[in-house]
Design a protein around this motif. Sequence first.
Motif, mmCIF file in Angstrom:
data_model
loop_
_atom_site.group_PDB
_atom_site.id
_atom_site.type_symbol
_atom_site.label_atom_id
_atom_site.label_comp_id
_atom_site.label_asym_id
_atom_site.label_seq_id
_atom_site.Cartn_x
_atom_site.Cartn_y
_atom_site.Cartn_z
ATOM 1 N N VAL A 160 0.835 -1.200 0.000
ATOM 2 C CA VAL A 160 0.000 0.000 0.000
ATOM 3 C C VAL A 160 0.869 1.250 0.000
ATOM 4 C CG1 VAL A 160 -1.621 1.339 1.401
ATOM 5 C CG2 VAL A 160 -2.015 -1.087 1.039
ATOM 6 N N ILE A 161 1.903 1.265 0.820
ATOM 7 C CA ILE A 161 2.773 2.440 0.911
ATOM 8 C C ILE A 161 3.527 2.677 -0.394
ATOM 9 C CG2 ILE A 161 4.841 3.356 2.037
ATOM 10 C CD1 ILE A 161 3.848 2.027 4.627
ATOM 11 N N LEU A 162 4.070 1.626 -0.970
ATOM 12 C CA LEU A 162 4.908 1.795 -2.158
ATOM 13 C C LEU A 162 4.127 2.063 -3.433
ATOM 14 C CD1 LEU A 162 7.667 -0.925 -1.679
ATOM 15 C CD2 LEU A 162 7.883 1.539 -1.476
ATOM 16 N N PRO A 217 1.212 6.652 -3.599
ATOM 17 C CA PRO A 217 1.616 7.641 -4.618
ATOM 18 C C PRO A 217 0.590 7.788 -5.746
ATOM 19 C CG PRO A 217 3.446 6.187 -4.125
ATOM 20 C CD PRO A 217 2.246 5.623 -3.436
ATOM 21 N N ILE A 218 0.033 6.667 -6.189
ATOM 22 C CA ILE A 218 -0.938 6.723 -7.277
ATOM 23 C C ILE A 218 -2.191 7.460 -6.835
ATOM 24 C CG2 ILE A 218 -2.471 5.304 -8.701
ATOM 25 C CD1 ILE A 218 -0.173 3.237 -8.788
ATOM 26 N N LEU A 219 -2.698 7.115 -5.658
ATOM 27 C CA LEU A 219 -3.918 7.760 -5.177
ATOM 28 C C LEU A 219 -3.691 9.232 -4.855
ATOM 29 C CD1 LEU A 219 -5.370 4.972 -2.885
ATOM 30 C CD2 LEU A 219 -6.208 5.693 -5.112
ATOM 31 N N GLY A 220 -2.527 9.563 -4.347
ATOM 32 C CA GLY A 220 -2.224 10.957 -4.044
ATOM 33 C C GLY A 220 -2.179 11.820 -5.291
ATOM 34 N N VAL A 221 -1.512 11.327 -6.313
ATOM 35 C CA VAL A 221 -1.425 12.075 -7.572
ATOM 36 C C VAL A 221 -2.794 12.153 -8.238
ATOM 37 C CG1 VAL A 221 -0.441 12.022 -9.897
ATOM 38 C CG2 VAL A 221 1.015 11.606 -7.913
ATOM 39 N N TRP A 222 -3.539 11.053 -8.206
ATOM 40 C CA TRP A 222 -4.880 11.041 -8.809
ATOM 41 C C TRP A 222 -5.788 12.045 -8.103
ATOM 42 C CZ3 TRP A 222 -6.638 7.407 -12.600
ATOM 43 C CH2 TRP A 222 -7.967 7.555 -12.931
ATOM 44 N N THR A 223 -5.730 12.087 -6.769
ATOM 45 C CA THR A 223 -6.570 13.010 -5.999
ATOM 46 C C THR A 223 -6.228 14.458 -6.320
ATOM 47 O OG1 THR A 223 -6.737 11.383 -4.222
ATOM 48 C CG2 THR A 223 -7.281 13.642 -3.667
ATOM 49 N N PHE A 269 -12.393 12.933 -7.524
ATOM 50 C CA PHE A 269 -11.633 13.464 -6.395
ATOM 51 C C PHE A 269 -12.199 12.976 -5.064
ATOM 52 C CE2 PHE A 269 -11.718 16.903 -3.185
ATOM 53 C CZ PHE A 269 -10.385 16.883 -2.817
ATOM 54 N N VAL A 270 -13.512 13.044 -4.917
ATOM 55 C CA VAL A 270 -14.148 12.664 -3.646
ATOM 56 C C VAL A 270 -13.933 11.184 -3.352
ATOM 57 C CG1 VAL A 270 -16.386 12.378 -2.506
ATOM 58 C CG2 VAL A 270 -15.842 14.507 -3.675
ATOM 59 N N TYR A 271 -14.186 10.322 -4.327
ATOM 60 C CA TYR A 271 -14.056 8.886 -4.078
ATOM 61 C C TYR A 271 -12.602 8.448 -3.941
ATOM 62 C CZ TYR A 271 -19.017 8.361 -4.714
ATOM 63 O OH TYR A 271 -20.370 8.456 -4.558
ATOM 64 N N THR A 272 -11.710 9.067 -4.681
ATOM 65 C CA THR A 272 -10.299 8.725 -4.547
ATOM 66 C C THR A 272 -9.761 9.190 -3.199
ATOM 67 O OG1 THR A 272 -10.065 9.004 -6.927
ATOM 68 C CG2 THR A 272 -8.053 8.882 -5.664
ATOM 69 N N ARG A 273 -10.197 10.362 -2.743
ATOM 70 C CA ARG A 273 -9.777 10.837 -1.428
ATOM 71 C C ARG A 273 -10.300 9.915 -0.325
ATOM 72 N NH1 ARG A 273 -12.097 16.343 0.715
ATOM 73 N NH2 ARG A 273 -13.849 14.941 0.862
ATOM 74 N N PHE A 276 -10.906 6.697 -0.633
ATOM 75 C CA PHE A 276 -10.101 5.478 -0.680
ATOM 76 C C PHE A 276 -8.704 5.723 -0.122
ATOM 77 C CE2 PHE A 276 -7.785 2.169 -3.247
ATOM 78 C CZ PHE A 276 -8.249 1.100 -2.498
ATOM 79 N N LEU A 277 -8.154 6.898 -0.372
ATOM 80 C CA LEU A 277 -6.842 7.249 0.169
ATOM 81 C C LEU A 277 -6.878 7.291 1.691
ATOM 82 C CD1 LEU A 277 -3.935 8.161 -0.482
ATOM 83 C CD2 LEU A 277 -4.795 10.482 -0.582
ATOM 84 N N ARG A 278 -7.943 7.849 2.250
ATOM 85 C CA ARG A 278 -8.078 7.872 3.704
ATOM 86 C C ARG A 278 -8.193 6.467 4.282
ATOM 87 N NH1 ARG A 278 -12.186 12.889 4.918
ATOM 88 N NH2 ARG A 278 -10.688 14.532 4.439
#
Length: 102
Positions: free
Chosen positions: A20-22, A26-32, A86-90, A92-94
């Motif tokens: 998850v960390i690696l 990064p993917i979810l952060g950039v996507w968000t 943005f909302v759904y990716t954020r 999932f990131l949380r």
Amino acid sequence: MNNTTVFRKNAASLAGKIVVILFMLPILGVWTAGSAVCSIIAVIAAVLGLLGWKGISLTLYPGYDLPQILSIPLGLGLALLLYASFVYTRRFLRRCLHYIKS
């Protein structure tokens, strides 16, 4: 439960957290961040397209432009889709961050 089972369970949990960390963070952060910025840009481009700003036009394929009046509905529709992303990716990131903390 013996020590071997506990070790395997902890090792699997640690391996999942490393994945998850690696890869996912990064993917979810950039996507968000990208979907938030692009949703704002889509609204600005829709307004500028409606006002007739040169260089901003709706083109289906080369040589065929859509009317300028469609720039607001299409731009707002695109902005809405990007904001939903943005909302759904954020969200999932949380969840991923909560999984890492646990």
